[in-house]
Enzyme design. Structure first.
Site, PDB file in Angstrom:
ATOM      1  N   HIS A  78       0.249 -24.925 -35.289  1.00 39.61           N
ATOM      2  CA  HIS A  78       0.227 -23.590 -34.696  1.00 39.61           C
ATOM      3  C   HIS A  78      -0.610 -22.626 -35.528  1.00 39.61           C
ATOM      4  CE1 HIS A  78       2.175 -19.500 -34.228  1.00 39.61           C
ATOM      5  NE2 HIS A  78       1.611 -19.719 -33.067  1.00 39.61           N
ATOM      6  N   GLU A  81      -4.112 -23.092 -34.625  1.00 38.28           N
ATOM      7  CA  GLU A  81      -4.390 -22.463 -33.325  1.00 38.28           C
ATOM      8  C   GLU A  81      -4.821 -21.012 -33.520  1.00 38.28           C
ATOM      9  OE1 GLU A  81      -2.001 -20.062 -30.183  1.00 38.28           O
ATOM     10  OE2 GLU A  81      -0.985 -21.964 -30.602  1.00 38.28           O
ATOM     11  N   HIS A  82      -4.148 -20.293 -34.387  1.00 39.05           N
ATOM     12  CA  HIS A  82      -4.543 -18.911 -34.694  1.00 39.05           C
ATOM     13  C   HIS A  82      -5.937 -18.859 -35.306  1.00 39.05           C
ATOM     14  CE1 HIS A  82      -0.779 -16.256 -34.488  1.00 39.05           C
ATOM     15  NE2 HIS A  82      -0.399 -17.421 -33.985  1.00 39.05           N
ATOM     16  N   GLU A 158       5.297 -13.448 -36.952  1.00 44.26           N
ATOM     17  CA  GLU A 158       5.628 -13.947 -35.615  1.00 44.26           C
ATOM     18  C   GLU A 158       6.940 -14.726 -35.648  1.00 44.26           C
ATOM     19  OE1 GLU A 158       3.783 -17.119 -32.418  1.00 44.26           O
ATOM     20  OE2 GLU A 158       2.395 -15.940 -33.630  1.00 44.26           O
TER      21      GLU A 158
END
Length: 476
Positions: A78, A81-82, A158
């Site tokens: 993840h 992904e950023h 997040e």
């Protein structure tokens, strides 16, 4: 910018939920009728024509998700992904999304247990633009410490906002850790905080070089296009990217036999209403006794989908024990999945009473199965939603992309309606008896925290329902 982290195991883009695309008329035609080809570098390309609007959607799926994170480095998939939005040799950080927006389009990405996907929706004459940019970051991503280090703090925040500050999300995390004893699905997609905070730029670079290559990806183009218009663009922009010869078949840790039911409770002052949930370890289309997957999808409709389902009628309408109740099942996982049930008790109803009522309904199911009338209505409901799905650019791409990254085929998507129609009452009973084994389940309790002053004045004895977070075995 927030990127679409998928926190639910198996981003819910199951073929059953995403492929409602077969008219009840009984047509034998395919669902999306896609065309496909594979480049020499291994990139699988799928084209789905949809000429209802002059719009096109590009979705690029990588066969890598959070369950592929290296040991001790949870959250890495993840995090990368950023970083995919932080610039290439020809594009500045965050310029990718700005260019898409300036051209009237929208873009985003998500990470699930098994997949990482990037997508853009634009006018059809902007397809070449977004294809050029997507191919560029597949091969030429730049890792700049000025961007990489601060972005890790964005991901940590997040996690704080989506998990650490939400009692329900914290309970979900503990339930997953209890349901999967060994399989990597037990680890949260966003990562454990103590591991996430230690990720480095070197980790991200290694992960990118190991997994981001054309021979580990599926490209799906859907919308107002034809194969004749798509193929030259794919050859031009993706064709020159070399394959990664070190890509290997994904190997996951296997789940051992489970013999003890588990319970997890979470108590918080932020909880206003208690909730009850249970997840049973269940087969998916790619793992375990996959022959049960189709029947479990129909069972999900019968048992807990909507106001006509068994659980809703029994607990909400007839017995007045629950404010809401439902079930969920995602067949499209590369590993073992879960069949879940969740409920909120009505005012004055204890979780013990609610649980007993739900178990009574499950016992009825396991003893008597479902009727032919229930089955017929469930199949009809499942297929009725198919009528409008061809208008969606998302559903076809999502369904096929998810299938191809979780061990399935295009044919398995195209033949989904026929498989649903072929499910029998016996198959549903067999599937339910296989899945609903309490020794392979986790029961979750979300509880309001009782203040000490109130606890002292109460004569109520403590029970397992009043405890803070803990996991324990036993067939309770």
């Amino acid at each position: 910018m927030f990127r679409g982290l998928c926190l639910m195991r198996g981003f819910g883009i199951s073929v059953f939920l995403a492929v409602y695309l077969f008219a009840v008329s009984g047509s034998n035609a395919g669902i999306f009728n896609p065309e496909s080809f594979t480049l020499k570098n291994g990139l699988k390309v799928v084209v789905i024509e949809n000429h209802r609007m002059p719009v096109v959607r590009q979705m690029l799926f990588y066969k890598v998700g959070s369950a592929d994170d290296p040991s001790g480095k949870s959250g890495l998939a993840h995090y990368l992904e950023h970083l995919m939005f932080k610039g290439t040799r020809t594009m500045a950080p965050n310029e990718f999304s700005k260019v898409v927006a300036r051209n009237g389009g929208r873009d985003n990405a998500y990470t699930s247990n098994d997949t990482t996907a990037y997508y853009q929706t634009v006018a059809k004459d902007r397809l070449e633009l977004v294809m050029k940019m997507e191919a560029d970051r597949m091969a030429n991503l730049v890792f700049d410490a000025k961007e990489v280090v601060p972005e890790l703090q964005v991901v940590i925040e997040e996690r704080r906002s989506r998990t650490d500050n939400r009692p329900g999300s914290q309970l979900d995390e503990h339930m997953a850790a209890a349901l999967y004893m060994n399989h990597p699905y037990r680890i949260p997609i966003i990562g454990w905080n103590h591991e996430l905070s230690k990720l480095t730029m070197k980790d991200a670079i290694g992960f990118y070089r190991r997994h981001y290559a054309p021979n580990n990806a599926i490209l799906i183009i859907t919308g107002d296009v034809t194969m004749a218009t798509v193929r030259p663009l794919v050859d031009k922009y993706y064709g020159p990217i070399p394959a990664n010869p070190k890509i290997i078949r994904r190997v996951r840790l296997a789940e051992p036999p489970q013999r003890a039911a588990r319970r997890v409770s979470f108590e918080s002052r932020r909880v206003r209403e208690p909730q009850w949930s249970r997840e049973y370890l269940a087969p998916s289309r790619a793992n375990g006794k996959s022959s049960h997957a189709d029947a479990l999808e129909i069972l999900d409709v019968i048992l807990g989908s909507g106001a006509t389902s068994r659980l809703y009628r029994a607990l909400v309408l007839e017995q007045k024990l629950a404010l809401g109740v439902g079930s969920y099942y995602d067949a499209d996982m590369l590993g073992p999945t879960a069949f879940g049930i969740s409920a909120r008790p009505a005012s004055g109803v204890s979780l013990e009473t609610l649980e007993a009522a739900i178990e009574t309904e499950i016992d009825k199911l396991l003893t008597h199965g479902v009727s032919k009338d229930e089955l017929a209505k469930a199949i009809k409901r499942s297929l009725a939603g198919a009528v409008f799905a061809r208008d969606s650019l998302r559903r076809g791409a999502s369904a096929i992309g998810t299938a191809l990254t979780t061990g399935q085929t295009i044919e398995s998507v195209e033949t989904w309606p026929a498989k649903m129609k072929a499910v029998t009452t016996k198959q549903i009973l067999d599937a339910a008896r296989h899945a609903f084994q309490k020794s392979r389940s986790v029961t979750g309790l979300l509880l309001p925290k009782v203040r000490k002053s109130s606890a002292k004045s109460s004569n109520k004895k403590s029970s397992v329902w009043d405890k803070p977070v803990r996991v324990f075995g036993g067939n309770q």
